[in-house]
Design a protein around this motif. Sequence first.
Motif, PDB file in Angstrom:
ATOM      1  N   SER A   4       0.609  -1.338  -0.486  1.00 48.40           N
ATOM      2  CA  SER A   4       0.286  -0.322  -0.270  1.00 48.40           C
ATOM      3  C   SER A   4       0.392   1.271   0.460  1.00 48.40           C
ATOM      4  CB  SER A   4      -0.623  -0.045   0.984  1.00 48.40           C
ATOM      5  OG  SER A   4      -1.737  -1.354   1.635  1.00 48.40           O
ATOM      6  N   ALA A  61       1.316   2.135  -3.453  1.00 50.72           N
ATOM      7  CA  ALA A  61       0.161   2.548  -3.917  1.00 50.72           C
ATOM      8  C   ALA A  61      -0.211   3.798  -4.272  1.00 50.72           C
ATOM      9  CB  ALA A  61      -0.822   1.881  -3.401  1.00 50.72           C
ATOM     10  N   ILE A 100       0.869   7.716  -6.382  1.00 49.91           N
ATOM     11  CA  ILE A 100       0.363   9.227  -6.825  1.00 49.91           C
ATOM     12  C   ILE A 100       0.858   9.785  -6.806  1.00 49.91           C
ATOM     13  CG2 ILE A 100      -1.906  10.379  -5.516  1.00 49.91           C
ATOM     14  CD1 ILE A 100      -2.852   7.857  -4.812  1.00 49.91           C
ATOM     15  N   SER A 120      -8.324  13.883  -6.516  1.00 44.53           N
ATOM     16  CA  SER A 120      -7.973  12.678  -6.776  1.00 44.53           C
ATOM     17  C   SER A 120      -9.187  11.834  -6.290  1.00 44.53           C
ATOM     18  CB  SER A 120      -6.587  12.513  -7.682  1.00 44.53           C
ATOM     19  OG  SER A 120      -6.063  11.264  -7.857  1.00 44.53           O
ATOM     20  N   HIS A 172      -8.968   8.006  -5.184  1.00 48.06           N
ATOM     21  CA  HIS A 172      -9.128   6.263  -6.764  1.00 48.06           C
ATOM     22  C   HIS A 172     -10.277   5.439  -5.991  1.00 48.06           C
ATOM     23  CE1 HIS A 172      -4.780   4.882  -5.240  1.00 48.06           C
ATOM     24  NE2 HIS A 172      -5.148   3.795  -6.365  1.00 48.06           N
ATOM     25  N   GLN A 192      -7.862  -0.573  -7.183  1.00 47.42           N
ATOM     26  CA  GLN A 192      -6.209  -0.765  -7.157  1.00 47.42           C
ATOM     27  C   GLN A 192      -5.281  -2.326  -7.235  1.00 47.42           C
ATOM     28  OE1 GLN A 192      -3.158   1.706  -6.719  1.00 47.42           O
ATOM     29  NE2 GLN A 192      -1.565  -0.227  -7.308  1.00 47.42           N
ATOM     30  N   ARG A 194      -3.589   1.364 -11.350  1.00 49.48           N
ATOM     31  CA  ARG A 194      -4.581   2.182 -10.109  1.00 49.48           C
ATOM     32  C   ARG A 194      -5.428   3.355 -11.494  1.00 49.48           C
ATOM     33  NH1 ARG A 194      -4.202   7.881  -9.158  1.00 49.48           N
ATOM     34  NH2 ARG A 194      -2.571   8.541  -9.826  1.00 49.48           N
ATOM     35  N   SER A 250      -8.105   6.284 -11.191  1.00 45.82           N
ATOM     36  CA  SER A 250      -8.901   7.055 -10.190  1.00 45.82           C
ATOM     37  C   SER A 250      -9.488   8.215 -11.225  1.00 45.82           C
ATOM     38  CB  SER A 250      -7.485   7.823  -9.490  1.00 45.82           C
ATOM     39  OG  SER A 250      -6.904   8.439 -10.464  1.00 45.82           O
ATOM     40  N   GLY A 304      -8.336   6.673  -0.158  1.00 42.04           N
ATOM     41  CA  GLY A 304      -8.611   4.910  -0.127  1.00 42.04           C
ATOM     42  C   GLY A 304      -7.490   4.609   0.200  1.00 42.04           C
ATOM     43  N   ILE A 305      -6.043   4.703   0.363  1.00 39.39           N
ATOM     44  CA  ILE A 305      -5.173   3.283   0.441  1.00 39.39           C
ATOM     45  C   ILE A 305      -5.002   3.281   2.241  1.00 39.39           C
ATOM     46  CG2 ILE A 305      -1.904   3.356   0.451  1.00 39.39           C
ATOM     47  CD1 ILE A 305      -4.083   3.494  -2.244  1.00 39.39           C
ATOM     48  N   SER A 341      -6.501   0.076   1.458  1.00 38.69           N
ATOM     49  CA  SER A 341      -5.468  -1.078   1.251  1.00 38.69           C
ATOM     50  C   SER A 341      -5.419  -1.501   2.320  1.00 38.69           C
ATOM     51  CB  SER A 341      -4.998  -0.228   0.504  1.00 38.69           C
ATOM     52  OG  SER A 341      -3.703  -1.440   0.147  1.00 38.69           O
ATOM     53  N   CYS A 364     -14.737   0.150   0.462  1.00 38.42           N
ATOM     54  CA  CYS A 364     -13.942  -1.095  -0.325  1.00 38.42           C
ATOM     55  C   CYS A 364     -13.862  -2.482  -0.027  1.00 38.42           C
ATOM     56  CB  CYS A 364     -13.238  -0.039  -0.657  1.00 38.42           C
ATOM     57  SG  CYS A 364     -11.754  -0.258   1.414  1.00 38.42           S
TER      58      CYS A 364
END
Length: 276
Positions: free
Chosen positions: A55, A58, A62, A75, A77, A80, A131, A133, A204-205, A208, A267
Amino acid sequence: MMPDPSGKALRPESELTPGFEFTPWRLSVDAERQNAKLGCCGIDPAIWGKVVDPSIFAMLTIKIVNREGFSINGSVHMIQTYKQYSPIEIGEEIEMRGRITGIEPAPRGSLFMAEYELVRDNGSVAMELSRISVRTDPNAERSGPGGGGQSQNLDEGFTALPKIGEKQITEAGVGNFSDDKMNRIHDDPEIAKAFGYRAPIAAGIMGSHIMLESVVKDGGGPPQELDMMIRFRRPMFWDDLLSVTADRASGHLSRISLMKPEGKPACFGTVASVRY
Protein backbone atom coordinates in the motif's frame (compact mmCIF):
# COMPACT_ATOMS: atom_id res chain seq x y z
CA MET A 1 11.30 17.91 -9.80
CA MET A 2 10.11 17.35 -6.22
CA PRO A 3 6.45 17.36 -5.19
CA ASP A 4 4.77 20.72 -4.69
CA PRO A 5 3.51 20.60 -1.06
CA SER A 6 0.47 22.66 -2.01
CA GLY A 7 -0.72 20.09 -4.53
CA LYS A 8 -1.14 22.87 -7.09
CA ALA A 9 -0.29 22.37 -10.73
CA LEU A 10 3.05 23.46 -12.11
CA ARG A 11 2.17 22.01 -15.54
CA PRO A 12 -1.07 22.12 -17.56
CA GLU A 13 -3.48 19.18 -17.33
CA SER A 14 -3.39 18.92 -21.13
CA GLU A 15 0.08 17.35 -20.90
CA LEU A 16 -1.39 14.31 -19.13
CA THR A 17 -2.16 12.10 -22.12
CA PRO A 18 -2.16 8.33 -22.77
CA GLY A 19 1.40 7.18 -23.31
CA PHE A 20 2.90 9.81 -20.99
CA GLU A 21 5.82 8.23 -19.14
CA PHE A 22 6.79 9.39 -15.68
CA THR A 23 10.42 10.13 -14.97
CA PRO A 24 11.85 6.99 -13.29
CA TRP A 25 11.96 7.54 -9.54
CA ARG A 26 14.63 5.86 -7.43
CA LEU A 27 13.30 5.51 -3.91
CA SER A 28 13.26 3.53 -0.72
CA VAL A 29 10.83 3.28 2.19
CA ASP A 30 12.21 3.69 5.70
CA ALA A 31 10.72 2.23 8.87
CA GLU A 32 9.70 5.66 10.17
CA ARG A 33 7.52 6.31 7.14
CA GLN A 34 5.86 2.90 7.18
CA ASN A 35 5.30 2.95 10.94
CA ALA A 36 3.66 6.38 10.73
CA LYS A 37 1.29 5.39 7.91
CA LEU A 38 0.29 2.13 9.57
CA GLY A 39 -0.19 3.90 12.89
CA CYS A 40 -2.68 6.26 11.26
CA CYS A 41 -4.70 3.17 10.29
CA GLY A 42 -4.58 1.63 13.76
CA ILE A 43 -2.21 -1.14 12.59
CA ASP A 44 0.76 -2.53 14.53
CA PRO A 45 3.77 -2.09 12.18
CA ALA A 46 5.41 -5.17 13.73
CA ILE A 47 3.20 -7.49 11.66
CA TRP A 48 5.15 -6.48 8.54
CA GLY A 49 8.59 -7.07 10.05
CA LYS A 50 11.23 -5.88 7.57
CA VAL A 51 8.84 -5.93 4.58
CA VAL A 52 7.17 -2.90 2.99
CA ASP A 53 3.37 -2.99 2.83
CA PRO A 54 2.50 -2.72 -0.91
CA SER A 55 0.00 0.00 0.00
CA ILE A 56 2.95 2.33 0.61
CA PHE A 57 3.90 2.02 -3.06
CA ALA A 58 0.30 2.60 -4.13
CA MET A 59 0.49 5.97 -2.39
CA LEU A 60 3.74 6.73 -4.20
CA THR A 61 2.08 6.04 -7.56
CA ILE A 62 -0.11 9.03 -6.73
CA LYS A 63 2.76 11.20 -5.60
CA ILE A 64 4.75 10.53 -8.76
CA VAL A 65 2.04 12.47 -10.63
CA ASN A 66 2.64 15.52 -8.45
CA ARG A 67 6.39 14.93 -8.71
CA GLU A 68 6.04 15.60 -12.43
CA GLY A 69 4.37 18.93 -11.67
CA PHE A 70 0.66 18.03 -11.94
CA SER A 71 -1.94 18.71 -9.27
CA ILE A 72 -3.49 15.79 -7.39
CA ASN A 73 -6.08 17.91 -5.56
CA GLY A 74 -9.47 16.20 -5.74
CA SER A 75 -8.06 12.93 -7.10
CA VAL A 76 -10.09 9.95 -5.82
CA HIS A 77 -8.93 6.33 -6.06
CA MET A 78 -11.28 3.83 -7.73
CA ILE A 79 -9.27 0.66 -8.43
CA GLN A 80 -5.84 -0.49 -7.26
CA THR A 81 -4.05 -3.72 -8.21
CA TYR A 82 -0.94 -5.40 -6.83
CA LYS A 83 1.11 -8.16 -8.40
CA GLN A 84 3.98 -8.78 -6.02
CA TYR A 85 6.58 -11.25 -7.26
CA SER A 86 8.88 -10.90 -4.25
CA PRO A 87 8.71 -8.73 -1.12
CA ILE A 88 10.53 -5.40 -0.96
CA GLU A 89 12.33 -4.75 2.29
CA ILE A 90 12.47 -1.64 4.42
CA GLY A 91 15.35 0.54 3.20
CA GLU A 92 15.77 -1.35 -0.10
CA GLU A 93 16.36 0.95 -3.06
CA ILE A 94 14.00 0.38 -5.95
CA GLU A 95 13.13 2.24 -9.15
CA MET A 96 9.53 3.14 -9.90
CA ARG A 97 8.62 3.34 -13.57
CA GLY A 98 5.17 4.30 -14.77
CA ARG A 99 3.05 5.38 -17.70
CA ILE A 100 -0.46 6.64 -18.34
CA THR A 101 -2.47 3.97 -20.16
CA GLY A 102 -5.70 5.89 -20.63
CA ILE A 103 -7.75 8.98 -19.84
CA GLU A 104 -11.51 9.01 -20.38
CA PRO A 105 -14.32 11.46 -19.57
CA ALA A 106 -16.45 10.68 -16.52
CA PRO A 107 -19.48 12.38 -14.95
CA ARG A 108 -17.42 13.97 -12.17
CA GLY A 109 -14.26 14.73 -14.11
CA SER A 110 -11.97 12.29 -15.92
CA LEU A 111 -10.86 8.70 -15.43
CA PHE A 112 -7.09 8.42 -15.07
CA MET A 113 -5.52 4.99 -15.73
CA ALA A 114 -1.86 4.16 -15.14
CA GLU A 115 0.50 1.20 -14.72
CA TYR A 116 3.72 1.02 -12.73
CA GLU A 117 6.68 -1.30 -12.12
CA LEU A 118 9.07 -1.50 -9.19
CA VAL A 119 12.41 -2.61 -10.64
CA ARG A 120 15.51 -3.81 -8.81
CA ASP A 121 19.08 -2.98 -9.82
CA ASN A 122 19.43 -6.38 -11.51
CA GLY A 123 16.47 -5.55 -13.78
CA SER A 124 14.00 -7.90 -12.11
CA VAL A 125 10.49 -6.63 -11.41
CA ALA A 126 9.57 -6.96 -7.74
CA MET A 127 6.02 -5.65 -8.13
CA GLU A 128 3.58 -4.40 -10.74
CA LEU A 129 0.84 -1.96 -9.77
CA SER A 130 -2.02 -0.33 -11.63
CA ARG A 131 -4.59 2.20 -10.57
CA ILE A 132 -7.67 3.93 -11.86
CA SER A 133 -8.72 7.19 -10.26
CA VAL A 134 -11.13 10.04 -10.91
CA ARG A 135 -9.56 13.44 -11.31
CA THR A 136 -12.54 15.31 -9.91
CA ASP A 137 -13.94 18.47 -11.45
CA PRO A 138 -15.57 20.43 -8.57
CA ASN A 139 -18.00 21.99 -11.05
CA ALA A 140 -19.20 18.66 -12.44
CA GLU A 141 -22.51 16.94 -11.71
CA ARG A 142 -22.26 15.06 -8.40
CA SER A 143 -25.06 12.53 -8.75
CA GLY A 144 -24.48 9.02 -10.02
CA PRO A 145 -21.29 6.92 -10.17
CA GLY A 146 -18.18 9.06 -10.05
CA GLY A 147 -16.35 6.97 -12.60
CA GLY A 148 -19.17 6.79 -15.12
CA GLY A 149 -21.67 4.06 -15.93
CA GLN A 150 -24.01 2.11 -13.64
CA SER A 151 -22.24 0.25 -10.85
CA GLN A 152 -25.02 -1.16 -8.66
CA ASN A 153 -23.89 -4.76 -9.17
CA LEU A 154 -20.25 -4.17 -8.25
CA ASP A 155 -21.03 -4.72 -4.56
CA GLU A 156 -22.59 -8.13 -5.21
CA GLY A 157 -20.82 -10.80 -3.19
CA PHE A 158 -19.20 -8.33 -0.79
CA THR A 159 -22.10 -7.08 1.37
CA ALA A 160 -22.68 -10.11 3.64
CA LEU A 161 -19.26 -11.56 4.37
CA PRO A 162 -18.47 -12.77 7.92
CA LYS A 163 -17.24 -10.05 10.24
CA ILE A 164 -13.66 -10.48 11.43
CA GLY A 165 -13.01 -7.11 13.08
CA GLU A 166 -13.60 -3.36 13.25
CA LYS A 167 -11.64 -0.20 12.45
CA GLN A 168 -12.44 3.25 13.76
CA ILE A 169 -11.40 5.95 11.30
CA THR A 170 -10.32 9.08 13.15
CA GLU A 171 -9.84 12.72 12.31
CA ALA A 172 -6.22 12.59 13.52
CA GLY A 173 -5.50 9.41 11.58
CA VAL A 174 -6.94 10.75 8.32
CA GLY A 175 -5.21 14.12 8.66
CA ASN A 176 -1.83 12.69 9.64
CA PHE A 177 -1.94 10.01 6.93
CA SER A 178 -2.19 12.77 4.31
CA ASP A 179 0.20 15.12 6.13
CA ASP A 180 1.88 16.23 2.89
CA LYS A 181 -1.18 18.45 2.24
CA MET A 182 -1.17 17.61 -1.50
CA ASN A 183 -4.86 16.63 -1.61
CA ARG A 184 -6.82 18.78 0.79
CA ILE A 185 -10.05 16.76 0.58
CA HIS A 186 -8.40 14.62 3.28
CA ASP A 187 -7.93 17.31 5.93
CA ASP A 188 -9.80 20.52 5.09
CA PRO A 189 -13.59 20.45 5.67
CA GLU A 190 -14.27 23.40 3.37
CA ILE A 191 -12.28 21.94 0.47
CA ALA A 192 -13.95 18.55 1.03
CA LYS A 193 -17.37 20.23 0.81
CA ALA A 194 -16.31 22.04 -2.37
CA PHE A 195 -15.71 18.63 -3.95
CA GLY A 196 -19.10 17.32 -2.75
CA TYR A 197 -18.23 15.51 0.52
CA ARG A 198 -19.94 16.16 3.86
CA ALA A 199 -16.57 16.00 5.64
CA PRO A 200 -12.92 15.17 4.86
CA ILE A 201 -12.48 11.66 3.52
CA ALA A 202 -9.76 9.14 4.26
CA ALA A 203 -7.25 8.40 1.54
CA GLY A 204 -8.41 5.21 -0.18
CA ILE A 205 -5.00 3.70 0.49
CA MET A 206 -5.89 3.59 4.18
CA GLY A 207 -8.48 0.97 3.20
CA SER A 208 -5.77 -0.96 1.36
CA HIS A 209 -3.57 -0.94 4.48
CA ILE A 210 -6.47 -2.25 6.58
CA MET A 211 -7.33 -5.06 4.15
CA LEU A 212 -3.70 -6.10 3.82
CA GLU A 213 -3.45 -6.23 7.61
CA SER A 214 -6.03 -9.02 7.45
CA VAL A 215 -4.05 -10.81 4.72
CA VAL A 216 -0.85 -10.67 6.79
CA LYS A 217 -2.54 -11.90 9.97
CA ASP A 218 -4.28 -14.70 8.08
CA GLY A 219 -0.96 -16.02 6.78
CA GLY A 220 1.05 -15.45 9.93
CA GLY A 221 3.33 -12.94 8.21
CA PRO A 222 3.84 -10.82 5.09
CA PRO A 223 3.10 -12.51 1.76
CA GLN A 224 5.98 -13.47 -0.50
CA GLU A 225 3.78 -13.30 -3.59
CA LEU A 226 0.43 -11.56 -3.97
CA ASP A 227 -2.13 -10.94 -6.70
CA MET A 228 -4.87 -8.62 -5.43
CA MET A 229 -7.35 -6.09 -6.75
CA ILE A 230 -9.06 -3.45 -4.62
CA ARG A 231 -12.12 -1.38 -5.53
CA PHE A 232 -12.80 1.85 -3.66
CA ARG A 233 -16.56 2.22 -3.70
CA ARG A 234 -17.59 4.92 -1.24
CA PRO A 235 -15.89 7.63 0.80
CA MET A 236 -14.54 6.69 4.22
CA PHE A 237 -15.24 9.77 6.30
CA TRP A 238 -12.89 10.68 9.09
CA ASP A 239 -15.42 9.57 11.74
CA ASP A 240 -16.59 6.25 10.22
CA LEU A 241 -16.57 2.99 12.20
CA LEU A 242 -15.84 0.27 9.63
CA SER A 243 -16.62 -3.43 9.94
CA VAL A 244 -13.89 -5.65 8.49
CA THR A 245 -15.49 -8.64 6.77
CA ALA A 246 -13.93 -11.51 4.82
CA ASP A 247 -14.24 -15.08 3.61
CA ARG A 248 -11.81 -17.77 2.47
CA ALA A 249 -11.19 -19.87 -0.63
CA SER A 250 -8.25 -22.02 -1.77
CA GLY A 251 -6.76 -21.89 1.71
CA HIS A 252 -6.52 -18.10 2.07
CA LEU A 253 -8.62 -14.96 2.46
CA SER A 254 -10.20 -14.43 -0.94
CA ARG A 255 -12.67 -11.58 -0.41
CA ILE A 256 -12.33 -8.72 2.06
CA SER A 257 -14.73 -5.83 2.51
CA LEU A 258 -14.72 -2.75 4.72
CA MET A 259 -18.35 -2.01 5.51
CA LYS A 260 -19.58 1.49 6.33
CA PRO A 261 -22.00 2.12 9.23
CA GLU A 262 -24.95 2.23 6.79
CA GLY A 263 -24.17 -1.31 5.63
CA LYS A 264 -22.53 -0.59 2.27
CA PRO A 265 -18.92 -1.32 1.30
CA ALA A 266 -16.45 1.53 1.49
CA CYS A 267 -13.99 -0.68 -0.40
CA PHE A 268 -13.38 -4.33 -1.03
CA GLY A 269 -10.58 -6.55 -2.27
CA THR A 270 -10.24 -9.79 -4.18
CA VAL A 271 -7.17 -11.93 -3.52
CA ALA A 272 -6.61 -14.05 -6.63
CA SER A 273 -3.55 -15.74 -5.15
CA VAL A 274 -1.15 -15.39 -2.25
CA ARG A 275 1.94 -17.32 -1.11
CA TYR A 276 3.44 -16.87 2.33
